[in-house]
Write an enzyme that holds these catalytic residues in place. Sequence first.
Site, PDB file in Angstrom:
ATOM      1  CG  HIS A 201      -0.862  10.476 -41.141  1.00 13.22           C
ATOM      2  ND1 HIS A 201      -2.119  10.233 -40.682  1.00 13.22           N
ATOM      3  CD2 HIS A 201      -0.228   9.287 -41.134  1.00 13.22           C
ATOM      4  CE1 HIS A 201      -2.250   8.952 -40.393  1.00 13.22           C
ATOM      5  NE2 HIS A 201      -1.114   8.350 -40.658  1.00 13.22           N
TER       6      HIS A 201
HETATM    7  C1  UD1 Z   1       3.591   6.122 -39.878  1.00 12.08           C
HETATM    8  C2  UD1 Z   1       2.952   4.827 -40.369  1.00 12.08           C
HETATM    9  C3  UD1 Z   1       1.469   5.054 -40.566  1.00 12.08           C
HETATM   10  C4  UD1 Z   1       0.830   5.609 -39.306  1.00 12.08           C
HETATM   11  C5  UD1 Z   1       1.561   6.866 -38.897  1.00 12.08           C
HETATM   12  C6  UD1 Z   1       1.000   7.453 -37.640  1.00 12.08           C
HETATM   13  C7  UD1 Z   1       4.308   3.361 -41.803  1.00 12.08           C
HETATM   14  C8  UD1 Z   1       4.517   2.890 -43.178  1.00 12.08           C
HETATM   15  N1  UD1 Z   1       3.489   4.433 -41.656  1.00 12.08           N
HETATM   16  O1  UD1 Z   1       3.440   7.096 -40.895  1.00 12.08           O
HETATM   17  O2  UD1 Z   1       0.851   3.811 -40.883  1.00 12.08           O
HETATM   18  O3  UD1 Z   1      -0.525   5.870 -39.562  1.00 12.08           O
HETATM   19  O4  UD1 Z   1       2.941   6.543 -38.695  1.00 12.08           O
HETATM   20  O5  UD1 Z   1       1.626   8.664 -37.299  1.00 12.08           O
HETATM   21  O6  UD1 Z   1       4.849   2.805 -40.885  1.00 12.08           O
HETATM   22  N2  UD1 Z   1       8.646  12.552 -38.596  1.00 12.08           N
HETATM   23  C9  UD1 Z   1       9.068  13.466 -37.675  1.00 12.08           C
HETATM   24  N3  UD1 Z   1       9.111  13.071 -36.358  1.00 12.08           N
HETATM   25  C10 UD1 Z   1       8.761  11.850 -35.942  1.00 12.08           C
HETATM   26  C11 UD1 Z   1       8.336  10.913 -36.902  1.00 12.08           C
HETATM   27  C12 UD1 Z   1       8.267  11.284 -38.236  1.00 12.08           C
HETATM   28  O7  UD1 Z   1       9.378  14.593 -37.993  1.00 12.08           O
HETATM   29  O8  UD1 Z   1       8.827  11.564 -34.733  1.00 12.08           O
HETATM   30  C13 UD1 Z   1       8.556  12.973 -40.015  1.00 12.08           C
HETATM   31  C14 UD1 Z   1       9.786  12.660 -40.820  1.00 12.08           C
HETATM   32  O9  UD1 Z   1       9.968  13.689 -41.723  1.00 12.08           O
HETATM   33  C15 UD1 Z   1       9.399  11.395 -41.553  1.00 12.08           C
HETATM   34  C16 UD1 Z   1       7.913  11.599 -41.768  1.00 12.08           C
HETATM   35  O10 UD1 Z   1       7.467  12.302 -40.620  1.00 12.08           O
HETATM   36  O11 UD1 Z   1      10.075  11.230 -42.737  1.00 12.08           O
HETATM   37  C17 UD1 Z   1       7.153  10.312 -41.909  1.00 12.08           C
HETATM   38  O12 UD1 Z   1       7.387   9.440 -40.793  1.00 12.08           O
HETATM   39  P1  UD1 Z   1       7.212   7.853 -40.985  1.00 12.08           P
HETATM   40  O13 UD1 Z   1       7.393   7.158 -39.680  1.00 12.08           O
HETATM   41  O14 UD1 Z   1       8.039   7.377 -42.128  1.00 12.08           O
HETATM   42  O15 UD1 Z   1       5.721   7.703 -41.468  1.00 12.08           O
HETATM   43  P2  UD1 Z   1       4.384   8.366 -40.928  1.00 12.08           P
HETATM   44  O16 UD1 Z   1       3.864   9.256 -41.988  1.00 12.08           O
HETATM   45  O17 UD1 Z   1       4.574   8.917 -39.550  1.00 12.08           O
END
Ligand code: UD1
Length: 353
Positions: A201
């Site tokens: 991820h």
């Molecule tokens: C975040 C953390 C990362 C951690 C990871 C664990 C930061 C900068 N990154 O990354 O360090 O290792 O979480 O999972 O804080 N999304 C969903 N549903 C959710 C959450 C996210 O669909 O419940 C999708 C959305 O499209 C979103 C993307 O995932 O834009 C990324 O989510 P985000 O929280 O920005 O970062 P992670 O890649 O999850």
Amino acid sequence: MHILHVVGARPNLMKVAPVMGALQRYSEIKQTLVHTGQHYDANMSDVFFQQLGIPAPDANLGVGSGSHAWQTAQIMTRLEPVLLERKPDLVLVYGDVNSTVAAAMVCSKLLIPIGHVEAGLRSFDRTMPEEINRVVTDQIASFLFTPSADGDRNLEHEGIPADRVHRVGNVMIDSLVRLLPIAMEQKLNGLPERYILVTLHRPANVDDDRTLRVILGHLMDLASEVKVVFPVHPRTRQRILDGGIDASRLDLREPMPYIVFLAIQRRATAVVTDSGGIQEETTYLRVPCLTLRNNTERPVTVTQGTNTLVGQDGASLRSQLTRILEGKPKQGAIPPLWDGHAADRIAEILIKL
Ligand code: UD1
């Protein structure tokens, strides 16, 4: 004393659970839990609350997804009034996600002391958003709880006074130790004796179409020899769909609840990942881990544990996997203080304040 915990993303939850549990034993401590809503899907958040026995949050800021600046700013703006109203004596933040740094910045301006659980980790790679979050949070925290000696050294090099630093061990391992017996009872129907477990991820691996295509190509090659089980993070699923990338030979799954993931991890022949926490969990479980990164903020998993950095280089991934499949995996040891009692040590420090 009133301690307020801020969590937001999935990896925060395995860390807050043992700390809240340990503090609960002291009647003089009042605890409040705030969820920023950085992660919001049931399988990225709710199911972890249930399985880890975390109480329902006292407040959910409902922030959701967005760019780094937007998400961080939203968390800051929405958290400030909650802190002003609830007036905690100390705020605990966890790990290195955007919720961690956003909460720490709000507290520092409100002069609320911050405790950072999992302080001191450094990849020395400032292209990683998490590295910025770590450096900033550690600079403004009053209590820095480190999981390993490298964390103490990194903080010393950054000029952080030693009396703020407390090496307590690894709280994520506390959750693992507590729930492993339940995980061992899980039936893993339909999985063969040997399989590779994959998670992916990191923006550096999944956000660029070409890079993701190359990595999945290597995994597809492997899948002709051994089953590849791949619970797909929502971010990665979106990129696979957007790029029309072929992953047809991989056993793609939804993100898994904590206990079943632990069970599947423990029985895996090898784990291929770019996660931070999984490098630690595999070290504890003594399962070989091949990390698709060139650096790690968790070097003890390489020097002492079962982790090997393979970068994005398919040849290295392949040769390491061949060794593992031939029955010659890297042997590792469990680092000191990764014993299931890190949160107890945090509680013992906080209760003396
Ligand atoms: C975040 C953390 C990362 C951690 C990871 C664990 C930061 C900068 N990154 O990354 O360090 O290792 O979480 O999972 O804080 N999304 C969903 N549903 C959710 C959450 C996210 O669909 O419940 C999708 C959305 O499209 C979103 C993307 O995932 O834009 C990324 O989510 P985000 O929280 O920005 O970062 P992670 O890649 O999850």
